[in-house]
Each structure stands twice: as structure tokens, then as C-alpha cells.
Design a protein around this motif. Structure first.
Motif, short mmCIF file in Angstrom:
data_model
loop_
_atom_site.label_atom_id
_atom_site.label_comp_id
_atom_site.label_asym_id
_atom_site.label_seq_id
_atom_site.Cartn_x
_atom_site.Cartn_y
_atom_site.Cartn_z
N GLN A 131 36.16 40.36 23.59
CA GLN A 131 36.81 39.69 22.46
C GLN A 131 37.94 38.79 22.94
N ARG A 132 38.76 39.32 23.89
CA ARG A 132 39.93 38.58 24.34
C ARG A 132 40.23 38.90 25.79
N LEU A 133 40.61 37.87 26.54
CA LEU A 133 41.10 38.01 27.91
C LEU A 133 42.52 37.49 27.94
N THR A 134 43.39 38.22 28.62
CA THR A 134 44.77 37.77 28.83
C THR A 134 45.06 37.95 30.31
N SER A 135 45.52 36.88 30.94
CA SER A 135 45.75 36.93 32.38
C SER A 135 47.22 36.76 32.72
N THR A 136 47.60 37.36 33.81
CA THR A 136 48.91 37.13 34.38
C THR A 136 48.73 37.05 35.89
N LEU A 137 49.54 36.26 36.53
CA LEU A 137 49.40 36.04 37.97
C LEU A 137 50.33 36.97 38.74
#
Length: 153
Positions: A131-137
Motif C-alpha cells: 500500500q505504501r513505502l516510506t524510505s529514509t537514507l
């Protein structure tokens, strides 16, 4: 598990390449009992395996992202389909199912940002049930592969 087993595990966490002879000397056992204990720890699943720790940067993998995944549905079929899809992506070096929201945390390692973007666009965003992807580096790794504390408590 007694003190000797914990000493064996501590020594192997520190250096998995120890020979049985070297290990027996470090933990104060003769060769045969040490070998039996190591085999029992392996067969009991306490020791899952031995491996070399590689430096991703030295191999040209200079980009790491954490990707949080929320699934549309939480039923067994959706979870199984997603987890099977994750297993097919070698750039995912660690995948953890979480309680609450989001549903998963993926550790993704690629050569650079463009390689991550391509992976994100072509594979991650199209995975089953997402449904949703959230990325952080990841800016910097401070602790990695820390040995487990083997005390009694």
C-alpha cells in the motif's frame, strides 16, 4: 546452557574461524568435549552458521536505505505473498516484520542512489500487496553485527 557453552559462544562470536583446537584452549577444555559441545550447539540451532563479514563500501555498495512497508491487507495470503516477493530481491539484506504500522522494515543496499531509485521504482513499489513505502537514507552505521551478551540475565 552452562558457563562453558557461553564461553564457547563468546569465543566463536569474536572469531568464527577458530579451529576446534584453538577454541578448546581458549575455553579450557580438551579437544573431544569441546567438539561435542560445539556440535550440540550447532544441532540445537544456537549456532546458525559461520560466515565472512564483508565491507559493502569496499565492494562498491555505498548506498543503504531503510524502507518501511505498509501492506494493503494483513491476512495470511497477503503476508506470505509479500514475504516471498522480498526473498527474490537480493539487494534487501534484512527484512523484519513489525508489530503495528508500518508492517515491515527492509534494509536495502545498492551501489548508489540511481540504483536504489531503479530498484524502488521497478521492484519495491510493485511488490505484492504494498500500500505504501516510506524510505529514509542511512547516513552512518554506528553499530553493526554487535555480539550478543551471553550473561545469565
Amino acid at each position: 546452557m552452562d558457563r562453558i557453552d557461553r564461553n564457547i559462544l563468546a569465543a566463536l562470536q569474536s572469531d568464527g574461524r577458530l579451529s576446534i583446537t584453538e577454541l578448546a584452549e581458549r575455553v579450557g577444555l580438551s579437544l573431544s568435549p569441546c567438539h561435542r559441545r560445539v556440535k550440540a550447539l550447532e544441532q540445537g540451532g544456537v549456532i546458525r552458521g559461520y560466515h565472512a563479514q564483508l565491507d559493502p563500501g569496499a565492494l562498491g555498495y555505498n548506498f543503504t536505505a531503510l524502507v518501511f512497508v505498509t501492506l494493503r491487507d494483513g491476512d495470511r495470503q497477503a503476508v506470505n505473498a509479500f514475504e516471498e516477493a522480498v526473498k527474490q530481491v537480493p539487494q534487501i539484506t534484512l527484512a523484519q516484520r513489525l508489530f503495528g504500522d508500518p508492517d515491515y522494515l527492509l534494509h536495502v543496499t545498492t551501489r548508489d542512489l540511481p540504483a536504489f531509485q531503479q530498484l524502488y521504482d521497478e521492484k519495491l513499489s510493485g511488490m505484492a500487496g504494498v500500500q505504501r513505502l516510506t524510505s529514509t537514507l542511512v547516513m552512518k552505521t554506528v553499530i553493526q553485527d554487535r555480539p550478543l551478551v551471553l550473561g545469565q540475565g
